[in-house]
Design a protein around this motif. Structure first.
Motif, PDB file in Angstrom:
ATOM      1  N   UNK A  14      30.411   6.525  59.995  1.00 44.48           N
ATOM      2  CA  UNK A  14      31.483   7.323  59.984  1.00 44.48           C
ATOM      3  C   UNK A  14      31.726   8.412  60.911  1.00 44.48           C
ATOM      4  N   UNK A  15      32.840   8.648  61.597  1.00 40.37           N
ATOM      5  CA  UNK A  15      33.233   9.633  62.459  1.00 40.37           C
ATOM      6  C   UNK A  15      33.077  10.790  61.537  1.00 40.37           C
ATOM      7  N   UNK A  16      32.598  12.044  62.212  1.00 36.39           N
ATOM      8  CA  UNK A  16      32.687  13.351  61.319  1.00 36.39           C
ATOM      9  C   UNK A  16      34.071  13.919  61.548  1.00 36.39           C
ATOM     10  N   UNK A  17      34.564  14.938  60.616  1.00 35.83           N
ATOM     11  CA  UNK A  17      35.753  15.597  60.668  1.00 35.83           C
ATOM     12  C   UNK A  17      35.852  16.934  61.129  1.00 35.83           C
ATOM     13  N   UNK A  18      36.610  17.407  61.694  1.00 36.66           N
ATOM     14  CA  UNK A  18      36.711  18.856  62.152  1.00 36.66           C
ATOM     15  C   UNK A  18      37.981  19.487  62.151  1.00 36.66           C
TER      16      UNK A  18
ATOM     17  N   UNK B  49      53.473  20.343  71.328  1.00 34.59           N
ATOM     18  CA  UNK B  49      52.256  21.045  70.758  1.00 34.59           C
ATOM     19  C   UNK B  49      51.076  20.581  71.554  1.00 34.59           C
ATOM     20  N   UNK B  50      49.912  21.491  71.696  1.00 32.49           N
ATOM     21  CA  UNK B  50      48.891  21.315  71.980  1.00 32.49           C
ATOM     22  C   UNK B  50      47.811  21.727  70.925  1.00 32.49           C
ATOM     23  N   UNK B  51      46.672  20.698  70.822  1.00 32.70           N
ATOM     24  CA  UNK B  51      45.845  20.545  69.732  1.00 32.70           C
ATOM     25  C   UNK B  51      44.420  20.886  70.443  1.00 32.70           C
ATOM     26  N   UNK B  52      43.474  21.651  69.737  1.00 33.13           N
ATOM     27  CA  UNK B  52      42.132  21.666  69.833  1.00 33.13           C
ATOM     28  C   UNK B  52      41.274  21.811  68.757  1.00 33.13           C
ATOM     29  N   UNK B  53      39.863  21.209  68.990  1.00 32.82           N
ATOM     30  CA  UNK B  53      39.190  21.419  67.991  1.00 32.82           C
ATOM     31  C   UNK B  53      38.111  22.925  68.635  1.00 32.82           C
ATOM     32  N   UNK B  54      38.134  23.884  67.655  1.00 33.94           N
ATOM     33  CA  UNK B  54      37.378  24.940  67.990  1.00 33.94           C
ATOM     34  C   UNK B  54      35.907  24.919  68.047  1.00 33.94           C
ATOM     35  N   UNK B  55      35.156  24.079  67.440  1.00 39.77           N
ATOM     36  CA  UNK B  55      33.900  23.460  67.294  1.00 39.77           C
ATOM     37  C   UNK B  55      33.329  22.840  68.364  1.00 39.77           C
ATOM     38  N   UNK B  56      34.442  22.052  69.186  1.00 38.91           N
ATOM     39  CA  UNK B  56      34.002  21.021  70.282  1.00 38.91           C
ATOM     40  C   UNK B  56      34.746  21.497  71.583  1.00 38.91           C
ATOM     41  N   UNK B  57      34.037  22.456  72.312  1.00 39.97           N
ATOM     42  CA  UNK B  57      34.476  23.014  73.407  1.00 39.97           C
ATOM     43  C   UNK B  57      35.254  22.027  74.308  1.00 39.97           C
TER      44      UNK B  57
ATOM     45  N   UNK C  62      28.631  17.963  67.415  1.00 41.26           N
ATOM     46  CA  UNK C  62      28.676  19.595  67.164  1.00 41.26           C
ATOM     47  C   UNK C  62      29.014  19.561  65.587  1.00 41.26           C
ATOM     48  N   UNK C  63      28.795  20.838  65.218  1.00 35.57           N
ATOM     49  CA  UNK C  63      29.043  21.229  63.700  1.00 35.57           C
ATOM     50  C   UNK C  63      29.562  22.694  63.876  1.00 35.57           C
ATOM     51  N   UNK C  64      30.583  22.389  62.652  1.00 34.09           N
ATOM     52  CA  UNK C  64      31.349  23.860  62.616  1.00 34.09           C
ATOM     53  C   UNK C  64      30.450  24.853  61.763  1.00 34.09           C
ATOM     54  N   UNK C  65      29.950  25.664  62.740  1.00 30.36           N
ATOM     55  CA  UNK C  65      28.920  26.638  62.138  1.00 30.36           C
ATOM     56  C   UNK C  65      29.510  27.968  61.795  1.00 30.36           C
TER      57      UNK C  65
END
Length: 160
Positions: free
Chosen positions: A1-5, A17-25, A60-63
């Motif tokens: 299963x793929x992780x969620x962020x 809109x532009x989107x990004x995942x802060x935990x995944x540079x 990556x993990x959201x730490x």
């Protein structure tokens, strides 16, 4: 299963809109709507995770908390309004706090709390300048419109 962020959506001047995942540079996406931008982010996250796995790395993990809220006094009315702040980790292991409604307003600090506390006064200064110039400024509407959990999609492999 793929992780969620946690994904953050930033409005563009043209209404897209532009989107990004802060935990995944480096994982971003774009689209004419929030849904399209999120789809693009999820696809690109899946591709990035596939590359990381192929290279033997870990997802990556959201730490740290990727979003926070700051309350800033509205110079027009005198009350306070909430604004969403996106938190990213820099390559130098510092924290960048960026206002979602004003993506050009950000601070960097080695301490997460310090970065967040610095961005509020910068926003108040910006709002005060805009008010003095008679310009409209946005108040942050529902933060749920800008901060959404996204599950990285598995990359499509094989030939058609």
């Amino acid at each position: 299963m793929a992780p969620s962020y946690t994904a953050v959506l930033l409005p563009n001047e043209d209404g897209s809109y532009r989107g990004l995942i802060p935990a995944m540079a480096g994982v971003t996406g774009q689209g004419p709507t929030r849904a399209a931008a999120l789809d693009d982010v999820a696809d690109n996250a899946g591709l990035a995770l596939g590359k990381i796995a192929a290279e033997g790395g870990e997802a990556p993990r959201e730490e740290w908390p990727p979003v926070r809220t700051v309350w800033v006094r509205n110079p027009r009315r005198g009350d306070t309004s909430p604004y969403v702040v996106m938190i990213q980790r820099t390559d130098e292991e510092e924290y960048r706090a960026t206002l979602v409604a004003f993506p050009d307003v950000s601070t960097i600090s080695a301490d997460l709390e310090d970065a967040v506390s610095q961005v509020g006064p910068l926003l108040f200064q910006r709002l005060t300048e805009m008010f003095a110039q008679g310009r409209h400024f946005p108040t942050q509407d529902d933060p749920q419109n800008y901060v959404i959990r996204v599950t990285a999609r598995e990359p499509v492999t094989g030939e058609a």
